[in-house]
Design an enzyme around this catalytic site. Sequence first.
Site, PDB file in Angstrom:
ATOM      1  N   LYS A  48       5.917   2.567  -6.323  1.00 32.53           N
ATOM      2  CA  LYS A  48       5.169   3.287  -5.508  1.00 32.53           C
ATOM      3  C   LYS A  48       5.099   2.463  -4.313  1.00 32.53           C
ATOM      4  CE  LYS A  48       2.123   4.606  -9.536  1.00 32.53           C
ATOM      5  NZ  LYS A  48       0.925   4.650 -10.030  1.00 32.53           N
ATOM      6  N   ASP A 105       8.635  -2.494  -0.603  1.00 29.28           N
ATOM      7  CA  ASP A 105       7.439  -3.227  -0.277  1.00 29.28           C
ATOM      8  C   ASP A 105       7.507  -4.344  -0.002  1.00 29.28           C
ATOM      9  OD1 ASP A 105       7.525  -3.227  -2.742  1.00 29.28           O
ATOM     10  OD2 ASP A 105       5.466  -2.749  -3.131  1.00 29.28           O
ATOM     11  N   ASP A 108      10.446 -10.167  -3.855  1.00 26.20           N
ATOM     12  CA  ASP A 108       9.886 -11.072  -4.452  1.00 26.20           C
ATOM     13  C   ASP A 108      11.068 -12.097  -5.174  1.00 26.20           C
ATOM     14  OD1 ASP A 108       7.829 -12.922  -5.167  1.00 26.20           O
ATOM     15  OD2 ASP A 108       7.497 -11.660  -7.020  1.00 26.20           O
ATOM     16  N   LYS A 136       9.407 -12.635   0.451  1.00 27.99           N
ATOM     17  CA  LYS A 136       8.670 -13.845   0.016  1.00 27.99           C
ATOM     18  C   LYS A 136      10.108 -14.655  -0.433  1.00 27.99           C
ATOM     19  CE  LYS A 136       4.814 -12.498  -2.586  1.00 27.99           C
ATOM     20  NZ  LYS A 136       4.068 -12.430  -3.781  1.00 27.99           N
ATOM     21  N   ARG A 170      -4.123  -0.139  -2.530  1.00 27.06           N
ATOM     22  CA  ARG A 170      -3.049   0.409  -1.842  1.00 27.06           C
ATOM     23  C   ARG A 170      -3.559   1.159  -0.468  1.00 27.06           C
ATOM     24  NH1 ARG A 170       1.369   0.481  -5.446  1.00 27.06           N
ATOM     25  NH2 ARG A 170       1.045   0.799  -7.565  1.00 27.06           N
TER      26      ARG A 170
END
Length: 182
Positions: A48, A105, A108, A136, A170
């Site tokens: 999402k 988004d 990681d 990241k 969000r």
Amino acid sequence: MSNILAREHNVSEIIISEDKLKNRIQELGKQITNDYKNKKLLVIGVLKGCFVFMADLIREINLPCEIDFMYITSYNKNTISSGVINIVKDLSIDISGYDLLIIEDILDTGLTLETLCTLLQTRKPNSMKICTLLDKPSRRKSNIYADYVGFVIEDNFVIGYGLDYAEEYRNLPYIGIYNQNT
Ligand code: 5GP
């Protein structure tokens, strides 16, 4: 953004303001517009978390393009990715011959995207690139990298602008560090 709102939403620090997001997304849009001239661009959002970023980014891409979404979840319930993905919603079109731009988004460990890209590659797209709002790199556990990166950030758990903590936050218009001590 007021401190009161930041506190209300368990944000310990706003690290990327609305203005910074807007400016950087305009830059990314220009870069993508230059790179995808005369290509068969299909922008794929990984739900999402991508939805706010993607909505803003596609309006900065000055080219014909199609969009589609995949909704994937990690089997691991922890905050650390397992790389084993569950496809809740698959793409709705045949991607063979398209130039894919995958919108994330945050990158990681990279395990989720590595699994996803391996899967999409079997469907014979013409090309495939990754655009992530946040990166990241210190947490990476795979060889995956993004072709377009909005912001490189440190190892903090961040929320807002599409990113959640337990499905909340969000709708914050900025990126902030989640205050885990409340
Ligand atoms: P990866 O497989 O790269 O470790 O997992 C990426 C996914 O983990 C992201 O799409 C996002 O859903 C989640 N994630 C990783 N770091 C963060 C973070 O700092 N904040 C939030 N809200 N989600 C994160």
